[in-house]
Design a protein around this motif. Structure first.
Motif, PDB file in Angstrom:
ATOM      1  N   SER A   1       0.840  -1.201   0.000  1.00 46.96           N
ATOM      2  CA  SER A   1       0.000   0.000   0.000  1.00 46.96           C
ATOM      3  C   SER A   1       0.872   1.248   0.000  1.00 46.96           C
ATOM      4  N   LYS A   2       0.547   2.194  -0.870  1.00 41.89           N
ATOM      5  CA  LYS A   2       1.308   3.448  -0.911  1.00 41.89           C
ATOM      6  C   LYS A   2       1.074   4.252   0.368  1.00 41.89           C
ATOM      7  N   SER A   3      -0.152   4.244   0.883  1.00 42.51           N
ATOM      8  CA  SER A   3      -0.437   5.033   2.090  1.00 42.51           C
ATOM      9  C   SER A   3       0.348   4.524   3.299  1.00 42.51           C
ATOM     10  N   ARG A   4       0.592   3.196   3.321  1.00 46.20           N
ATOM     11  CA  ARG A   4       1.387   2.630   4.422  1.00 46.20           C
ATOM     12  C   ARG A   4       2.888   2.649   4.115  1.00 46.20           C
ATOM     13  N   GLY A   5       3.257   3.079   2.912  1.00 43.00           N
ATOM     14  CA  GLY A   5       4.668   3.141   2.538  1.00 43.00           C
ATOM     15  C   GLY A   5       5.256   1.791   2.185  1.00 43.00           C
ATOM     16  N   THR A   6       4.385   0.827   1.887  1.00 42.61           N
ATOM     17  CA  THR A   6       4.896  -0.519   1.593  1.00 42.61           C
ATOM     18  C   THR A   6       4.814  -0.872   0.109  1.00 42.61           C
TER      19      THR A   6
ATOM     20  N   ILE B   1       6.844  -0.346  -2.280  1.00 40.76           N
ATOM     21  CA  ILE B   1       8.227   0.135  -2.347  1.00 40.76           C
ATOM     22  C   ILE B   1       8.811  -0.146  -3.733  1.00 40.76           C
ATOM     23  N   LYS B   2       9.134   0.907  -4.452  1.00 40.71           N
ATOM     24  CA  LYS B   2       9.755   0.747  -5.756  1.00 40.71           C
ATOM     25  C   LYS B   2      11.160   0.153  -5.595  1.00 40.71           C
ATOM     26  N   ALA B   3      11.585  -0.559  -6.623  1.00 38.10           N
ATOM     27  CA  ALA B   3      12.929  -1.157  -6.588  1.00 38.10           C
ATOM     28  C   ALA B   3      13.991  -0.089  -6.333  1.00 38.10           C
ATOM     29  N   ARG B   4      13.851   1.045  -7.003  1.00 36.35           N
ATOM     30  CA  ARG B   4      14.870   2.091  -6.862  1.00 36.35           C
ATOM     31  C   ARG B   4      14.828   2.727  -5.477  1.00 36.35           C
ATOM     32  N   THR B   5      13.653   2.865  -4.902  1.00 29.07           N
ATOM     33  CA  THR B   5      13.556   3.413  -3.544  1.00 29.07           C
ATOM     34  C   THR B   5      14.256   2.486  -2.559  1.00 29.07           C
ATOM     35  N   TYR B   6      14.033   1.184  -2.722  1.00 28.20           N
ATOM     36  CA  TYR B   6      14.758   0.218  -1.872  1.00 28.20           C
ATOM     37  C   TYR B   6      16.259   0.404  -2.039  1.00 28.20           C
ATOM     38  N   LEU B   7      16.723   0.465  -3.274  1.00 28.22           N
ATOM     39  CA  LEU B   7      18.168   0.558  -3.541  1.00 28.22           C
ATOM     40  C   LEU B   7      18.768   1.848  -2.997  1.00 28.22           C
ATOM     41  N   ASP B   8      17.965   2.897  -2.913  1.00 28.76           N
ATOM     42  CA  ASP B   8      18.451   4.161  -2.366  1.00 28.76           C
ATOM     43  C   ASP B   8      18.739   4.064  -0.867  1.00 28.76           C
TER      44      ASP B   8
ATOM     45  N   ASP C   1      12.923   2.378   8.069  1.00 29.99           N
ATOM     46  CA  ASP C   1      11.914   3.418   8.292  1.00 29.99           C
ATOM     47  C   ASP C   1      12.020   4.523   7.245  1.00 29.99           C
ATOM     48  N   ALA C   2      13.250   4.900   6.890  1.00 32.15           N
ATOM     49  CA  ALA C   2      13.452   5.958   5.890  1.00 32.15           C
ATOM     50  C   ALA C   2      12.944   5.503   4.525  1.00 32.15           C
ATOM     51  N   MET C   3      13.168   4.231   4.205  1.00 35.65           N
ATOM     52  CA  MET C   3      12.685   3.683   2.929  1.00 35.65           C
ATOM     53  C   MET C   3      11.158   3.709   2.878  1.00 35.65           C
ATOM     54  N   ILE C   4      10.523   3.334   3.972  1.00 37.94           N
ATOM     55  CA  ILE C   4       9.055   3.336   4.019  1.00 37.94           C
ATOM     56  C   ILE C   4       8.514   4.761   3.931  1.00 37.94           C
ATOM     57  N   ASP C   5       9.151   5.690   4.631  1.00 38.98           N
ATOM     58  CA  ASP C   5       8.716   7.093   4.554  1.00 38.98           C
ATOM     59  C   ASP C   5       8.832   7.627   3.127  1.00 38.98           C
ATOM     60  N   ALA C   6       9.904   7.232   2.435  1.00 39.94           N
ATOM     61  CA  ALA C   6      10.132   7.702   1.068  1.00 39.94           C
ATOM     62  C   ALA C   6       9.135   7.096   0.085  1.00 39.94           C
ATOM     63  N   SER C   7       8.461   6.032   0.501  1.00 41.69           N
ATOM     64  CA  SER C   7       7.516   5.339  -0.384  1.00 41.69           C
ATOM     65  C   SER C   7       6.085   5.840  -0.222  1.00 41.69           C
ATOM     66  N   LYS C   8       5.850   6.706   0.753  1.00 39.54           N
ATOM     67  CA  LYS C   8       4.486   7.189   0.989  1.00 39.54           C
ATOM     68  C   LYS C   8       4.120   8.307   0.028  1.00 39.54           C
TER      69      LYS C   8
END
Length: 549
Positions: free
Chosen positions: A335-340, A342-349, A542-549
């Motif tokens: 879910s985008k609202s939960r930040g989950t 997660i795009k491949a590139r966001t994970y890699l960042d 946590d930073a990865m999840i925040d970046a995915s919201k």
């Protein structure tokens, strides 16, 4: 399936060139890459190809919305996907696109064979038509209530709840996804693959291939309900390949997309530095094997429609179809609202790709069960297994060899029985890899890592090092530890190839293969140890999840 003496052509489902890939998509690609790397580690002649799925109405409409050419949009996502796959260490021998001259040549040749072999018929049908947009609607651009189970908000070709397949015109209370209006019905002449005529062939063929019992069970449900002839054409406007001798008809994306496997192979074979024989991989009489890795949402296409096309075109049908389930995150759909989401590139960042490769391996088996990425378990599993158990062995032993013995290993194995136990595990671990029981393989490898750490805890080289008369013993114990570590890294090499490569550099070894497990590392100069992997930190997750919201 015995692949020992056969060449393998392995494919992954083609990602749609309409959006970025996310960590849910990566389940199948990581699974296939681990399997291919294992095959190559054993010396199997194996080619691994993929391509972007570059055609269809969704790409056309999105390109129109943002004011670019559909080909340009597809090319951008093709390049993005390739970068993301590469950075996740997914090592395709060739990554291509379905919008290619090779694919167009193949699809026209195959269509001609299908016509010649009486596998194609024409029908006048009624299709969903958006009067506001003045266009026929592709299956997935009509949504409504499933005609079989009544589930709401289902696609126009299949129900995600009960798995039924149907025509968009069968939906209850349908609406156009584009305009939101109820579509009208409009007649058009279309080409159909006579899938019903292939039913007996498909039933026999499915008994001969490597496919999980749960997948066979699903296929039997479709046989029981009866196969339907498959519409393989689309009306203008459409982004794809035109059907020869037609002015306003195009090949449906599901006909030219799987042909992209062979187009990617053909492109690879035609590259100057290669000497691969394309024909040997597609000839139905050749013993080389064709293996597909797919998600469970496209079983119907790959295990019924696609082999029927190949059979009618006199080409090789798959020898194995390996199906993975879906990913949930923290027990729920992404879910985008939960930040989950997660795009491949966001994970890699934010995180090391090998954390995820290992965690997926630990969770995967040969079935098509869904599995969960629990972020707390993810944190614990990576730090406990990869850092705390495996890498820890190298760091515990390297300090003494580097500092006290001028990087020189002992000429003696301190515990031949324990070393033999590690080496003799190769057969059972290989069988687990071969049958895609990756979770069992990871647990077996980590059990060996526990034994290696118990050996060091028992021998306590850090205490012995305080006594100058025990110096030789310390060298032997740490040499033993590094021998065990080397074997563990070969076992883990399909899963964490970059860490394994770093370990080889530290141990000053050439590229290690599965057969090297039976060697011993003695009277050998190693290099100074540098940390192979850092601990996974919760703040990075946590930073990865925040970046995915």
């Amino acid at each position: 399936m015995d692949s020992a003496q056969k060449k393998l052509l392995v494919t992954n489902a083609l990602p749609y060139a309409n959006d970025s890939i996310h960590i849910g998509h990566l389940v199948g690609y990581i699974q296939a890459d681990i399997w291919v790397r294992f095959q190559k580690l054993q010396g199997t002649d194996c080619l691994y190809v993929c391509a972007s799925d570059a055609h269809g109405t969704p790409i056309m409409l999105r390109a129109e919305k943002i004011g670019v050419d559909p080909e340009e949009l597809a090319n951008e996502y093709t390049q993005e996907h390739h970068r993301d796959f590469k950075d996740f260490l997914i090592n395709f021998d060739n990554y291509y696109t379905t919008h290619s001259k090779e694919n167009q040549e193949l699809i026209e040749e195959i269509f001609s064979k299908l016509v010649k072999n009486n596998r194609i018929e024409k029908q006048i049908i009624e299709q969903a038509f958006d009067d506001k947009e003045q266009m026929f609607l592709p299956d997935r651009y009509v949504r409504g209530q499933c005609p079989e189970c009544g589930a709401e908000d289902q696609y126009g070709d299949s129900c995600e709840d009960c798995g039924s397949t149907y025509k968009p015109t069968d939906l209850i209370n349908p609406i156009s996804v584009i305009s939101g209006n109820k579509p009208s019905q409009k007649k058009s002449e279309h080409y159909f693959l006579k899938l019903k005529d292939s039913e007996s062939m498909l039933k026999e063929w499915i008994q001969t291939i490597d496919i999980h019992p749960s997948v066979k069970s699903k296929l039997n449900e479709w046989f029981t309900s009866g196969l339907k002839n498959w519409d393989i054409s689309r009306d203008d406007p459409y982004f794809g390949f035109k059907i020869p001798e037609e002015d306003d008809k195009y090949f449906y994306v599901w006909l030219d997309a799987p042909m992209g496997y062979f187009a990617s192979l053909k492109n690879l074979c035609e590259q100057k530095e290669n000497s691969f024989d394309y024909q040997s991989y597609v000839d139905p009489n050749n013993e080389n094997q064709l293996i597909h890795f797919i998600g469970k949402d496209i079983i119907y296409f790959h295990a019924l429609f696609w082999p029927a096309v190949l059979d009618g075109a006199e080409l090789k049908k798959p020898d194995g179809i390996y199906v993975n389930g879906f990913l949930t995150v923290n027990g729920k759909k992404m879910s985008k609202s939960r930040g989950t989401m997660i795009k491949a590139r966001t994970y890699l960042d934010h995180l090391n790709p090998e954390y995820l490769r290992y965690y997926y391996a630990y969770k995967l088996n040969s079935g098509m069960d869904d599995f969960d990425l629990d972020t707390n378990d993810f944190l614990h599993r990576v730090n406990s297994d990869l850092v705390g158990k495996c890498v820890n062995i190298a760091s515990r032993c390297a300090k003494f060899i580097n500092d006290d013995f001028n990087n020189q290993l002992s000429g003696k194995i301190a515990d031949q029985e324990l070393l033999s136990q590690f080496q003799q595990s190769s057969s059972s671990i290989a069988t687990m890899y071969k049958h895609r029981e990756f979770g069992r393989a990871m647990r077996t490898i980590m059990s060996l890592a526990d034994q290696a750490n118990r050996y060091l805890d028992k021998e306590k080289p850090w205490n012995l090092a305080k006594d100058v008369t025990k110096k030789e013993q310390v060298q032997e114990i740490c040499t033993m530890g590094l021998n065990l570590f080397r074997i563990l890294m070969i076992y883990l090499k399909p899963v964490v190839p970059a860490i394994a490569k770093q370990a080889e550099a530290f141990l000053d070894l050439d590229n290690q293969h599965w057969s090297d497990i039976n060697q011993s590392l003695i009277d050998h100069q190693i290099n100074n140890y540098e940390p192979l992997l850092t601990r996974l930190q919760k703040e990075n997750i946590d930073a990865m999840i925040d970046a995915s919201k």
